[in-house]
Design a protein around this motif. Structure first.
Motif: not given
Length: 448
Positions: A46-48, A54-59
């Motif tokens: 999760e990037c603030q 925060p934005y949820r980021v998935m890779v």
């Protein structure tokens, strides 16, 4: 594919543009990420941002595939790039954890889509779909014959007028002819006709070059009208006029298993699309070919392969004459190269002979690549020459711009290098240090 198979250059090659690279690097500070986690194949965090949540980021590194809750239309976005860079630069801050529910939901959705696509591929075609294919093929043949007749008449008209008259024609004159060929479903011929507009201003002997290209167009027309041609030649002619191969059908064909070493990459424009060509060299079979990848606007290329990698698996050649475009079959494993691809040419003289033989066999696609045992760069005014250890040299493409950096890194020594030729142009793609301990691209990877 796991994180160990990645490095920073490969991550940056995924970026849709230079702005995403810059923005992504600024987000690699751990304090910007209140949540970070990973397992063997996936990264999440999760990037603030500027909002309250925060934005949820998935890779998924196995794809690679990405998803982010931010509103950006770029793909991958700066947050996805930052997460992978952070995992490479500061691995200690991302610990192994259980996959959160929102990450698992995304993985389940991807798995369901892949399973549905696999089931669809395994289903035999229905009688209705087979009839539709036959009707479509017949219509395509009819349109092509009309387009070939039109192009032949136009070419003969230009010869009657005299080539000098074409010097005064604007680009739109050729574009109008090309548009007729697009309507006839022959985009490959259309591109060749549109490029005729560039000949009058290209060189003092433009007339001879233009006549040669028009002659090749005549050969394509006559070839398409021939019956009972060898299958490889027939397939090559169809490729040259722009008929596409069904890649799903190619995936079902048996492939050639090998350790395919990525020996070099070149970038070019294909109309409004940016494109790249990655050359593969079979370590055991001695076969070679290339992958062709396209992207539109700021979108990244679909494949994440890069030089110094080895693909362990099967490739299927597209029908036609060599060098073949290749399709990598599902399930290929990617590792870093343990050695350089085998040398194809001991000298530039050998390379020139190979180019001449190829042009005699297949004049429409004078394209190829190979590793030269020993060469170095030599400046020639604003241009560059490639010189081998026997004192032979050839001019490089005028668009080549990586000479000074490569000359500085190589120290003026001879080194193994991968070169690509296309028509009369010769481009160096990769070079190795004299002791073969490291390899570098002659020109840095472009992101736009």
């Amino acid at each position: 594919m796991t994180l160990i198979d990645w490095n920073e250059d490969r991550v940056l090659a995924l970026a849709p543009d230079a702005a995403s690279v810059s923005a992504g690097k600024k987000l690699t500070q751990p304090m910007r990420w209140p949540l970070l986690g990973q397992n063997e194949d996936q990264l999440w965090g999760e990037c603030q941002g500027s909002g309250s949540k925060p934005y949820r980021v998935m890779v998924d590194m196995g794809g690679p595939a990405y998803k982010c809750s931010c509103p950006s239309r770029k793909f991958p976005c700066k947050h996805s790039l930052a997460l992978i860079l952070l995992a490479l630069q500061t691995p200690s801050v991302i610990t192994e954890q259980d996959v959160p529910d929102w990450m698992q939901d995304w993985l389940n959705q991807r798995s369901s889509r892949n399973e549905a696509q696999a089931r669809k591929k395994d289903e035999p075609p229905s009688e209705k779909s087979l009839q539709k294919r036959e009707k479509t093929a017949l219509q395509r043949r009819q349109r092509a014959e009309e387009g070939l007749n039109f192009l032949e008449t136009w070419l003969l008209d230009q010869l009657r007028r005299g080539l000098a008259s074409l010097r005064h024609e604007p680009y739109r004159y050729f574009d109008q002819i090309a548009a007729r060929l697009v309507d006839a479903q022959m985009p490959g011929l259309a591109r060749r006709v549109a490029k005729l507009a560039e000949f009058p201003a290209s060189s003092p002997d433009w007339g001879e070059n233009l006549l040669t290209e028009m002659g090749l167009l005549f050969l394509l027309i006559r070839g398409m009208r021939q019956e009972n041609l060898p299958p490889a030649l027939q397939a090559e002619l169809e490729t040259q006029i722009g008929w596409m191969q069904n890649q799903e059908e190619l995936q079902s064909l048996p492939g050639r298993h090998d350790h395919w070493q990525v020996g070099g990459v070149s970038y070019f424009q294909e109309g409004a699309m940016k494109a790249r060509r990655l050359w593969l060299f079979g370590e055991n079979t001695g076969q070679s070919g290339y992958l062709l990848d396209f992207a539109h606007g700021t979108q990244p290329f679909k494949t994440a392969y890069f030089p110094t990698q080895t693909l362990i698996g099967e490739t299927v050649p597209f029908p036609g004459l060599p060098p073949h475009r290749l399709l990598v079959k599902a399930g290929a494993e990617v590792k870093m190269q343990s050695a350089l691809p085998k040398v194809n040419f001991q000298s530039l003289k050998e390379l020139q002979i190979a180019r001449q033989l190829q042009f005699q066999a297949q004049p429409w696609k004078p394209l190829g690549a190979g590793w030269l045992a020993s060469a170095r760069l030599r400046p020639d005014g604003e241009d560059w020459l490639l010189e081998d250890s026997q004192g032979h040299f050839l001019p490089l493409a005028k668009a080549f711009r990586g000479g000074w950096e490569a000359l500085a890194l190589g120290g003026g020594a001879f080194f193994p290098c991968c070169v690509e030729w296309e028509g009369q142009e010769l481009r160096p793609l990769m070079y190795s240090t004299p002791d073969e301990s490291a390899s570098f691209p002659f020109e840095r990877t472009r992101t736009s």
